[in-house]
Scaffold this motif. Structure first.
Motif, PDB file in Angstrom:
ATOM      1  N   VAL A  23       1.014  -1.069  -0.030  1.00 57.34           N
ATOM      2  CA  VAL A  23      -0.092  -0.031  -0.110  1.00 57.34           C
ATOM      3  C   VAL A  23       0.914   1.137   0.106  1.00 57.34           C
ATOM      4  O   VAL A  23       0.544   2.293  -0.669  1.00 57.34           O
ATOM      5  CB  VAL A  23      -1.149  -0.081   1.345  1.00 57.34           C
ATOM      6  CG1 VAL A  23      -1.681   1.143   1.393  1.00 57.34           C
ATOM      7  CG2 VAL A  23      -1.971  -1.045   0.958  1.00 57.34           C
ATOM      8  N   LEU A  24       1.980   1.163   0.595  1.00 54.51           N
ATOM      9  CA  LEU A  24       2.803   2.433   0.652  1.00 54.51           C
ATOM     10  C   LEU A  24       3.319   2.800  -0.432  1.00 54.51           C
ATOM     11  O   LEU A  24       3.413   3.856  -0.787  1.00 54.51           O
ATOM     12  CB  LEU A  24       3.916   2.244   1.859  1.00 54.51           C
ATOM     13  CG  LEU A  24       4.986   3.510   2.175  1.00 54.51           C
ATOM     14  CD1 LEU A  24       4.354   4.622   2.547  1.00 54.51           C
ATOM     15  CD2 LEU A  24       6.075   2.853   2.993  1.00 54.51           C
ATOM     16  N   THR A  25       3.737   1.893  -1.126  1.00 58.59           N
ATOM     17  CA  THR A  25       4.459   1.955  -2.610  1.00 58.59           C
ATOM     18  C   THR A  25       3.427   2.608  -3.447  1.00 58.59           C
ATOM     19  O   THR A  25       3.798   3.552  -4.474  1.00 58.59           O
ATOM     20  CB  THR A  25       5.106   0.872  -3.125  1.00 58.59           C
ATOM     21  OG1 THR A  25       4.384  -0.058  -3.189  1.00 58.59           O
ATOM     22  CG2 THR A  25       6.461   0.582  -2.089  1.00 58.59           C
ATOM     23  N   ILE A  26       2.197   2.205  -3.355  1.00 57.33           N
ATOM     24  CA  ILE A  26       1.344   2.624  -4.381  1.00 57.33           C
ATOM     25  C   ILE A  26       0.835   3.976  -3.860  1.00 57.33           C
ATOM     26  O   ILE A  26       0.673   5.007  -4.733  1.00 57.33           O
ATOM     27  CB  ILE A  26      -0.071   1.795  -4.282  1.00 57.33           C
ATOM     28  CG1 ILE A  26       0.258   0.258  -4.541  1.00 57.33           C
ATOM     29  CG2 ILE A  26      -1.205   2.360  -5.315  1.00 57.33           C
ATOM     30  CD1 ILE A  26      -0.993  -0.723  -4.293  1.00 57.33           C
ATOM     31  N   VAL A  27       0.730   4.290  -2.724  1.00 61.35           N
ATOM     32  CA  VAL A  27       0.614   5.761  -2.171  1.00 61.35           C
ATOM     33  C   VAL A  27       1.580   6.612  -2.762  1.00 61.35           C
ATOM     34  O   VAL A  27       1.217   7.720  -3.314  1.00 61.35           O
ATOM     35  CB  VAL A  27       0.245   5.971  -0.712  1.00 61.35           C
ATOM     36  CG1 VAL A  27       0.370   7.397  -0.347  1.00 61.35           C
ATOM     37  CG2 VAL A  27      -0.804   5.162  -0.117  1.00 61.35           C
ATOM     38  N   ILE A  28       2.691   6.409  -2.728  1.00 62.52           N
ATOM     39  CA  ILE A  28       3.802   7.487  -2.999  1.00 62.52           C
ATOM     40  C   ILE A  28       3.918   7.365  -4.569  1.00 62.52           C
ATOM     41  O   ILE A  28       3.984   8.320  -5.192  1.00 62.52           O
ATOM     42  CB  ILE A  28       5.124   6.476  -2.682  1.00 62.52           C
ATOM     43  CG1 ILE A  28       5.463   6.643  -1.229  1.00 62.52           C
ATOM     44  CG2 ILE A  28       6.344   7.314  -3.255  1.00 62.52           C
ATOM     45  CD1 ILE A  28       6.600   6.065  -0.605  1.00 62.52           C
ATOM     46  N   ALA A  29       3.546   6.130  -5.409  1.00 62.11           N
ATOM     47  CA  ALA A  29       3.481   6.316  -6.918  1.00 62.11           C
ATOM     48  C   ALA A  29       2.344   7.122  -7.290  1.00 62.11           C
ATOM     49  O   ALA A  29       2.473   8.051  -8.228  1.00 62.11           O
ATOM     50  CB  ALA A  29       3.539   4.972  -7.463  1.00 62.11           C
ATOM     51  N   HIS A  30       1.151   7.129  -6.704  1.00 64.47           N
ATOM     52  CA  HIS A  30      -0.043   7.720  -7.015  1.00 64.47           C
ATOM     53  C   HIS A  30      -0.002   9.068  -6.750  1.00 64.47           C
ATOM     54  O   HIS A  30      -0.143  10.232  -7.435  1.00 64.47           O
ATOM     55  CB  HIS A  30      -1.284   7.220  -6.451  1.00 64.47           C
ATOM     56  CG  HIS A  30      -1.837   6.217  -7.294  1.00 64.47           C
ATOM     57  ND1 HIS A  30      -3.039   5.405  -6.796  1.00 64.47           N
ATOM     58  CD2 HIS A  30      -1.317   5.344  -8.136  1.00 64.47           C
ATOM     59  CE1 HIS A  30      -3.122   4.276  -7.373  1.00 64.47           C
ATOM     60  NE2 HIS A  30      -2.087   4.390  -8.334  1.00 64.47           N
ATOM     61  N   ALA A  31       0.855   9.694  -5.599  1.00 63.78           N
ATOM     62  CA  ALA A  31       1.089  11.001  -5.201  1.00 63.78           C
ATOM     63  C   ALA A  31       1.890  11.537  -6.250  1.00 63.78           C
ATOM     64  O   ALA A  31       1.852  12.720  -6.408  1.00 63.78           O
ATOM     65  CB  ALA A  31       1.580  10.980  -3.688  1.00 63.78           C
ATOM     66  N   THR A  32       2.852  10.802  -6.759  1.00 61.30           N
ATOM     67  CA  THR A  32       3.962  11.479  -7.608  1.00 61.30           C
ATOM     68  C   THR A  32       3.379  11.837  -8.869  1.00 61.30           C
ATOM     69  O   THR A  32       3.649  13.154  -9.116  1.00 61.30           O
ATOM     70  CB  THR A  32       4.857  10.332  -8.025  1.00 61.30           C
ATOM     71  OG1 THR A  32       5.583   9.673  -6.691  1.00 61.30           O
ATOM     72  CG2 THR A  32       5.994  10.596  -8.987  1.00 61.30           C
ATOM     73  N   PHE A  33       2.437  11.067  -9.517  1.00 62.58           N
ATOM     74  CA  PHE A  33       1.745  11.909 -10.830  1.00 62.58           C
ATOM     75  C   PHE A  33       0.671  12.669 -10.428  1.00 62.58           C
ATOM     76  O   PHE A  33       0.125  13.579 -11.071  1.00 62.58           O
ATOM     77  CB  PHE A  33       1.455  10.484 -11.683  1.00 62.58           C
ATOM     78  CG  PHE A  33       0.156   9.904 -11.309  1.00 62.58           C
ATOM     79  CD1 PHE A  33      -1.284  10.258 -11.650  1.00 62.58           C
ATOM     80  CD2 PHE A  33       0.184   8.593 -10.691  1.00 62.58           C
ATOM     81  CE1 PHE A  33      -2.000   9.426 -11.513  1.00 62.58           C
ATOM     82  CE2 PHE A  33      -0.614   7.878 -10.235  1.00 62.58           C
ATOM     83  CZ  PHE A  33      -1.913   8.232 -10.563  1.00 62.58           C
ATOM     84  N   GLY A  34      -0.088  12.541  -9.277  1.00 59.62           N
ATOM     85  CA  GLY A  34      -0.940  13.165  -8.769  1.00 59.62           C
ATOM     86  C   GLY A  34      -0.603  14.726  -8.563  1.00 59.62           C
ATOM     87  O   GLY A  34      -1.386  15.761  -8.724  1.00 59.62           O
ATOM     88  N   THR A  35       0.685  14.824  -8.061  1.00 54.74           N
ATOM     89  CA  THR A  35       1.218  16.221  -7.870  1.00 54.74           C
ATOM     90  C   THR A  35       1.163  17.165  -8.871  1.00 54.74           C
ATOM     91  O   THR A  35       0.860  18.579  -8.870  1.00 54.74           O
ATOM     92  CB  THR A  35       2.795  15.955  -7.222  1.00 54.74           C
ATOM     93  OG1 THR A  35       2.538  15.246  -5.825  1.00 54.74           O
ATOM     94  CG2 THR A  35       3.124  17.393  -6.826  1.00 54.74           C
ATOM     95  N   ALA A  36       1.728  16.321 -10.136  1.00 56.42           N
ATOM     96  CA  ALA A  36       1.644  17.236 -11.260  1.00 56.42           C
ATOM     97  C   ALA A  36       0.416  17.918 -11.511  1.00 56.42           C
ATOM     98  O   ALA A  36       0.275  18.926 -11.886  1.00 56.42           O
ATOM     99  CB  ALA A  36       1.978  16.313 -12.507  1.00 56.42           C
TER     100      ALA A  36
END
Length: 257
Positions: free
Chosen positions: A130-143
């Protein structure tokens, strides 16, 4: 002619969704054969632990990643709009907007390699979940969040902030009392956009997810590959109903105001 084209356009967009909703009440397991009205698939859906567990994971991941993306996007927008020229500004602008045009396969693969390298070097994050998915989604969501907040920040009247500081307000007090309320519509929009993108993503999550951390789109995709299940139709109908109710409530509130 204009009315006919409009009707054809709406039919092209919504006829498949209407068909999905209708066949979610089909008695037969075959989704292309109508055998009578029934709500049995909704009852079976509520007893499907796999789908319910995946839905809970998706909601949790989307909430956390959207919150993180909104915070990071707001900070990035403040740096790009309010702080003028500084060293590294072009690089920051490029890094923020790169995920907007980069294929999701490239983002997922690069994040997977990053997580594996970090796990080998420092032992964090330990494995993928779950942690890695949160980081990944936050990465492209930030843009996406940065673009939305930037558009709102450009139109804010800085004279209000200058007047508050002239009256003795601390910069932090100015931010929370004037800047943040002015950005509130953009922050809500950015959060909802990042939440929707996270809830809908299947490509990036497939790269960075681990055992026991399958999101709802991943579960649905795996089920559809073996054939469309009536339970998937029922789940989609519930999601459509939820979104429709929220949109109608927001529209009604806006109309009343």
């Amino acid at each position: 002619m204009l009315r006919a084209i409009t009707l054809l356009g709406f039919a092209f967009l919504y006829a498949p969704i209407l068909s999905l909703v209708i066949y979610s009440f089909n008695e037969s397991r075959l989704v292309t054969v109508w055998s009578g009205f029934s709500t049995r698939w909704y009852a079976e859906l509520l007893q499907d632990d796999q789908i319910l567990g995946a839905a809970w994971i998706s909601i949790k991941v989307a909430t956390l990643s959207a919150t993180l993306a909104t915070v990071l996007g707001t900070l990035a927008a403040l740096a790009l709009i309010r702080h003028g020229r500084f060293r590294g500004r072009p690089a920051l602008g490029g890094l923020v907007t790169a995920p907007l045009v980069m294929p999701e396969v490239i983002i997922g693969l690069s994040l997977l390699l990053l997580f594996v390298a970090m796990d080998n070097l420092i032992g964090w994050p330990a494995g993928r979940g779950v942690l890695t998915i949160v980081i990944a989604h936050a990465t492209f969501g930030t843009a996406f969040a940065t673009v939305v907040v930037q558009a709102r920040m450009v139109s804010l009247d800085r004279a209000l902030e200058d007047a508050a500081q002239d009256l003795g307000a601390h910069p932090l007090r100015v931010f929370f009392d004037i800047t943040l309320p002015g950005l509130a519509p953009a922050l809500i929009s950015a959060w909802l956009l990042a939440f929707t993108l996270s809830l809908d993503d299947v490509v990036i999550a497939s790269f960075v997810a681990g055992p026991g951390a399958s999101t709802l789109p991943m579960v649905i995709f795996s089920k559809v590959r073996l054939g469309v299940s009536p339970e998937v139709n029922a789940l989609a109908t519930l999601m459509i109903a939820t979104v429709s109710i929220l949109v109608l409530a927001a529209s009604f509130r806006s109309w009343r105001r």
